[in-house]
Design a protein around this motif. Structure first.
Motif, PDB file in Angstrom:
ATOM      1  N   ALA A  30     -35.254  27.593  -0.886  1.00 57.24           N
ATOM      2  CA  ALA A  30     -35.303  27.349  -2.328  1.00 57.24           C
ATOM      3  C   ALA A  30     -35.116  25.861  -2.623  1.00 57.24           C
ATOM      4  CB  ALA A  30     -34.238  28.180  -3.044  1.00 57.24           C
ATOM      5  N   GLY A  31     -34.213  25.210  -1.909  1.00 63.01           N
ATOM      6  CA  GLY A  31     -34.012  23.774  -2.097  1.00 63.01           C
ATOM      7  C   GLY A  31     -35.254  22.970  -1.771  1.00 63.01           C
ATOM      8  N   GLU A  32     -35.925  23.330  -0.683  1.00 61.46           N
ATOM      9  CA  GLU A  32     -37.166  22.641  -0.310  1.00 61.46           C
ATOM     10  C   GLU A  32     -38.233  22.835  -1.377  1.00 61.46           C
ATOM     11  OE1 GLU A  32     -38.329  24.240   3.436  1.00 61.46           O
ATOM     12  OE2 GLU A  32     -36.601  23.413   4.500  1.00 61.46           O
ATOM     13  N   GLN A  33     -38.350  24.054  -1.874  1.00 61.49           N
ATOM     14  CA  GLN A  33     -39.381  24.335  -2.879  1.00 61.49           C
ATOM     15  C   GLN A  33     -39.094  23.608  -4.190  1.00 61.49           C
ATOM     16  OE1 GLN A  33     -42.259  25.880  -2.154  1.00 61.49           O
ATOM     17  NE2 GLN A  33     -41.397  25.849  -0.104  1.00 61.49           N
ATOM     18  N   PHE A  34     -37.835  23.516  -4.588  1.00 60.71           N
ATOM     19  CA  PHE A  34     -37.498  22.785  -5.812  1.00 60.71           C
ATOM     20  C   PHE A  34     -37.767  21.298  -5.634  1.00 60.71           C
ATOM     21  CE2 PHE A  34     -34.744  26.518  -6.931  1.00 60.71           C
ATOM     22  CZ  PHE A  34     -35.477  26.879  -8.043  1.00 60.71           C
ATOM     23  N   ALA A  35     -37.508  20.750  -4.447  1.00 62.70           N
ATOM     24  CA  ALA A  35     -37.800  19.339  -4.192  1.00 62.70           C
ATOM     25  C   ALA A  35     -39.306  19.084  -4.277  1.00 62.70           C
ATOM     26  CB  ALA A  35     -37.266  18.934  -2.821  1.00 62.70           C
ATOM     27  N   ILE A  36     -40.084  19.977  -3.700  1.00 61.91           N
ATOM     28  CA  ILE A  36     -41.542  19.851  -3.771  1.00 61.91           C
ATOM     29  C   ILE A  36     -42.010  19.945  -5.219  1.00 61.91           C
ATOM     30  CG2 ILE A  36     -43.707  21.020  -3.186  1.00 61.91           C
ATOM     31  CD1 ILE A  36     -42.374  21.769  -0.493  1.00 61.91           C
ATOM     32  N   LEU A  37     -41.455  20.885  -5.952  1.00 62.80           N
ATOM     33  CA  LEU A  37     -41.834  21.063  -7.352  1.00 62.80           C
ATOM     34  C   LEU A  37     -41.497  19.822  -8.175  1.00 62.80           C
ATOM     35  CD1 LEU A  37     -42.977  22.965  -9.493  1.00 62.80           C
ATOM     36  CD2 LEU A  37     -40.650  23.818  -9.833  1.00 62.80           C
TER      37      LEU A  37
END
Length: 75
Positions: A30-37
């Motif tokens: 989830a942290g990786e996806q929020f950073a990408i977003l």
């Protein structure tokens, strides 16, 4: 179906396809996806600003051209 239901089902399908199967890995994912977003949003905002600037320049050119080629007063 309501749009909200379709959006929720789509998000669940995406999560099922992309998310790790081990629940202990979910927070990192989830942290990786929020950073990408966040990066994608920042990039989209910058692209919008550049497009807005180009549009303003285009409008300024069109106005200048319209005044340069304006017909003279008619009797």
């Amino acid at each position: 179906m309501k749009l909200r239901t379709v959006a929720v089902l789509g998000a669940l399908g995406w999560c099922y396809a992309k998310a790790p199967r081990d629940p202990q890995e979910w927070p990192a994912f989830a942290g990786e996806q929020f950073a990408i977003l966040r990066e994608q949003v920042a990039e989209a905002v910058e692209a919008g600003k550049r497009a807005g600037d180009r549009r303003i320049e285009q409008l300024d050119r069109e106005v200048a051209e319209a005044f340069d080629h304006a017909p003279t007063e008619r009797p």
